[in-house]
Scaffold this active site. Structure first.
Site, PDB file in Angstrom:
ATOM      1  N   THR A 184      31.901  47.898  30.014  1.00 57.78           N
ATOM      2  CA  THR A 184      33.064  47.083  29.649  1.00 57.78           C
ATOM      3  C   THR A 184      32.810  46.209  28.434  1.00 57.78           C
ATOM      4  OG1 THR A 184      33.876  47.029  31.891  1.00 57.78           O
ATOM      5  CG2 THR A 184      34.555  45.214  30.511  1.00 57.78           C
ATOM      6  N   ASP A 186      30.189  54.877  30.633  1.00 59.12           N
ATOM      7  CA  ASP A 186      30.539  53.949  31.697  1.00 59.12           C
ATOM      8  C   ASP A 186      29.342  54.020  32.655  1.00 59.12           C
ATOM      9  OD1 ASP A 186      33.389  52.915  33.302  1.00 59.12           O
ATOM     10  OD2 ASP A 186      31.584  53.309  34.485  1.00 59.12           O
ATOM     11  N   SER A 187      28.907  52.895  33.167  1.00 54.37           N
ATOM     12  CA  SER A 187      27.649  52.936  33.927  1.00 54.37           C
ATOM     13  C   SER A 187      27.779  53.696  35.249  1.00 54.37           C
ATOM     14  CB  SER A 187      27.090  51.534  34.151  1.00 54.37           C
ATOM     15  OG  SER A 187      27.784  50.877  35.164  1.00 54.37           O
ATOM     16  N   ASP A 201      28.632  47.972  36.785  1.00 51.21           N
ATOM     17  CA  ASP A 201      28.710  48.682  38.074  1.00 51.21           C
ATOM     18  C   ASP A 201      27.343  49.123  38.596  1.00 51.21           C
ATOM     19  OD1 ASP A 201      31.408  48.312  38.071  1.00 51.21           O
ATOM     20  OD2 ASP A 201      31.918  50.364  37.492  1.00 51.21           O
ATOM     21  N   THR A 225      18.104  46.230  54.994  1.00 51.58           N
ATOM     22  CA  THR A 225      19.262  45.638  55.680  1.00 51.58           C
ATOM     23  C   THR A 225      20.551  45.761  54.869  1.00 51.58           C
ATOM     24  OG1 THR A 225      20.211  43.627  56.617  1.00 51.58           O
ATOM     25  CG2 THR A 225      18.646  43.308  54.831  1.00 51.58           C
ATOM     26  N   GLN A 226      21.663  45.868  55.595  1.00 50.11           N
ATOM     27  CA  GLN A 226      22.978  45.859  54.938  1.00 50.11           C
ATOM     28  C   GLN A 226      23.361  44.444  54.502  1.00 50.11           C
ATOM     29  OE1 GLN A 226      25.902  47.660  57.560  1.00 50.11           O
ATOM     30  NE2 GLN A 226      24.667  49.503  57.808  1.00 50.11           N
ATOM     31  N   CYS A 227      22.657  43.435  55.030  1.00 52.89           N
ATOM     32  CA  CYS A 227      22.969  42.047  54.666  1.00 52.89           C
ATOM     33  C   CYS A 227      22.541  41.772  53.231  1.00 52.89           C
ATOM     34  CB  CYS A 227      22.253  41.075  55.599  1.00 52.89           C
ATOM     35  SG  CYS A 227      22.759  41.236  57.305  1.00 52.89           S
TER      36      CYS A 227
HETATM   37  N1  ASP Z   1      32.912  50.531  34.859  1.00 51.67           N
HETATM   38  C1  ASP Z   1      32.211  49.608  33.998  1.00 51.67           C
HETATM   39  C2  ASP Z   1      30.756  50.030  33.931  1.00 51.67           C
HETATM   40  O1  ASP Z   1      30.004  49.735  34.813  1.00 51.67           O
HETATM   41  C3  ASP Z   1      32.363  48.225  34.488  1.00 51.67           C
HETATM   42  C4  ASP Z   1      31.642  47.176  33.679  1.00 51.67           C
HETATM   43  O2  ASP Z   1      31.070  47.394  32.657  1.00 51.67           O
HETATM   44  O3  ASP Z   1      31.674  46.031  34.105  1.00 51.67           O
HETATM   45  O4  ASP Z   1      30.363  50.681  32.999  1.00 51.67           O
END
Ligand code: ASP
Length: 346
Positions: A16, A60-61, A93, A278-280
Site C-alpha cells: 500500500t 502486494d504482500s 499483510d 498458542t492462538q492467543c
Molecule cells: N494488501 C497490502 C499488502 O500487504 C496491504 C498493505 O500494504 O498494507 O501488500
C-alpha cells in the site's frame, strides 16, 4: 544521532505504501518507485544518503513467497558492506512473516533492517506512510560510536519499533496495526525516538551469513471446537509435509478425544514435527499445565513457548531448510535463535 555520512538502501517490494488508485477500476495498484519520491520530497532533506532498489514486478504482500524472501535476503547481502542500514518497504499483510523469516536468514546481522509500510497509500492526504518511512530511515541510520543502535530486523510502524520476529499484524484499519504481545517495543516513537536499549540485540561483529534454503513442507493448522479428526488426518497426510505449526487454545491446549490424539501420534510416527503455538496474542504455551496439553507433550509435540505463529512458521522453514530433523530439530525449536522466544520458558 544522524550523521552526514550515514547511508541507507531503501528496498521497495510493493504494498500500500507505494500504491495508487487505478482510475478505471478503482482498485489500488503498485506504482514505480519514482512516484514515492515525488510524494515525499522531504526525503531530500534527511542528512543521510538514500539509495533505492526496487523489485520488479512490485507485489502486494499477499503474493509474498519463499523465492521472493531469498531474493530480498540476497539484495541485502549484495549491498551489506555499502550501506549502514536498510529500509524495506513492504505490504503490511505479510510483513510479520517477512520480518520473521529475514531474522533467521540473516545470521550475524550487525546492521539495521527496518521494515515498514502503511495503511494508506503515500499519495493520500492522511497517509501514515510518510512518518513511517521517514522514521524508519532515521532508525536505520541511527548509530552511536560507530555502532548501529538497532542491529536487527525490526518493524517500524506508527509509534513503535518492534522486533520483527515478535510481531503480528492485528488491525486491518488502524494506523497502529502491529502488535508484539510477548516482547516490549525496541523503541517508542514520539517527539523523540526512545530506544529501549536493554531490549535490543547486541551486535556480535561476525560476518553476515545468509541462509537461502527454506523448506516449504510446512503447514499451519488452527484448532477449533468441533474440529473433525478425519479432517486433521487428511491435512496431516499431505505428501511432502515435514512440519506443522499447531495453533492450540490458551496455554497450548487441544481436544483430548482419542481419535484426535491418534492422528497426531500417527503424524509424529511418520516423522512430522508438530510445533505447539498458542492462538492467543500474548502469553505462552506450557505443555503439562492442563491435562489437555499434557497429552500433546507425551506424544512428542514440541512446545513453541511464547513464539508467534509467523515466527514459528519461519523458524520451521529455516531449520528444515538447513537439514535439521528429529531430536536436534526439536531441541532447536525450543531454543531462542534470534530473540524470537523468551529464554525463561526453556
Ligand atoms: N494488501 C497490502 C499488502 O500487504 C496491504 C498493505 O500494504 O498494507 O501488500
Amino acid at each position: 544521532m544522524l550523521s552526514e555520512r550515514r547511508s541507507v538502501l531503501v528496498i521497495y517490494t510493493g504494498g500500500t505504501i507505494g500504491m495508487i488508485r487505478n482510475a478505471e477500476t478503482g482498485a489500488l495498484e503498485p506504482f514505480d518507485f519514482d512516484h514515492l519520491y515525488r510524494h515525499l520530497p522531504v526525503l531530500e532533506s534527511l542528512r543521510c544518503r538514500i539509495d533505492s532498489y526496487s523489485f520488479s514486478p512490485l507485489i502486494d504482500s499477499s503474493d509474498m513467497n519463499p523465492d521472493f524472501w531469498v531474493r530480498l535476503a540476497e539484495v541485502i547481502e549484495e549491498n551489506y558492506e555499502k550501506y549502514d542500514g536498510f529500509v524495506v518497504l513492504h505490504g503490511t499483510d505479510t510483513m510479520a512473516y517477512t520480518a520473521s523469516v529475514l531474522s533467521f536468514m540473516l545470521e550475524n546481522l550487525n546492521k539495521p533492517v527496518i521494515l515498514t509500510g502503511s495503511q494508506l497509500p503515500m499519495g493520500m492526504i492522511r497517509s501514515d506512510g510518510r512518518e513511517n518511512f521517514i522514521t524508519s530511515v532515521e532508525i536505520a541510520t541511527a548509530y552511536e560510536d560507530d555502532t548501529p543502535i538497532v542491529p536487527e530486523v525490526a518493524i517500524c510502524f506508527e509509534n513503535k519499533l518492534l522486533r520483527g520476529n515478535r510481531t503480528t499484524k492485528f488491525n486491518a484499519e488502524h494506523f497502529d496495526a502491529f502488535f508484539s504481545g510477548n516482547y516490549p517495543p525496541l523503541a517508542e516513537i514520539g517527539i523523540h525516538i526512545r530506544f529501549n536499549r536493554n531490549q535490543i540485540l547486541k551486535p556480535n561483529f561476525r560476518k553476515l551469513k545468509v541462509h537461502r534454503k527454506l523448506d516449504t513442507g510446512v503447514m499451519i493448522l488452527k484448532l477449533f471446537p468441533g474440529i473433525e479428526p478425519a479432517m486433521v488426518e487428511a491435512m496431516l497426510s499431505v505428501s511432502g509435509l515435514k512440519g506443522v505449526i499447531l495453533e492450540t487454545f490458551g496455554s497450548g491446549n487441544a481436544p483430548t478425544n482419542q481419535a484426535f490424539l491418534d492422528t497426531i501420534a500417527r503424524a509424529i510416527a511418520r516423522g512430522i514435527v508438530i510445533y505447539n503455538v498458542t492462538q492467543c496474542k500474548s502469553g505462552a504455551v506450557e505443555q503439562g499445565l492442563y491435562q489437555t496439553s499434557l497429552r500433546l507433550g507425551q506424544l512428542g509435540v514440541v512446545s513453541g513457548a511464547d513464539i508467534t505463529t509467523e515466527a514459528a512458521l519461519a523458524k520451521m522453514m529455516f531449520l528444515l531448510g538447513e537439514g535439521y530433523s528429529g531430536e536436534e530439530l526439536a531441541m532447536l525449536l525450543t531454543r531462542p535463535l534470534r530473540g524470537e522466544m523468551s529464554a525463561e520458558h526453556l
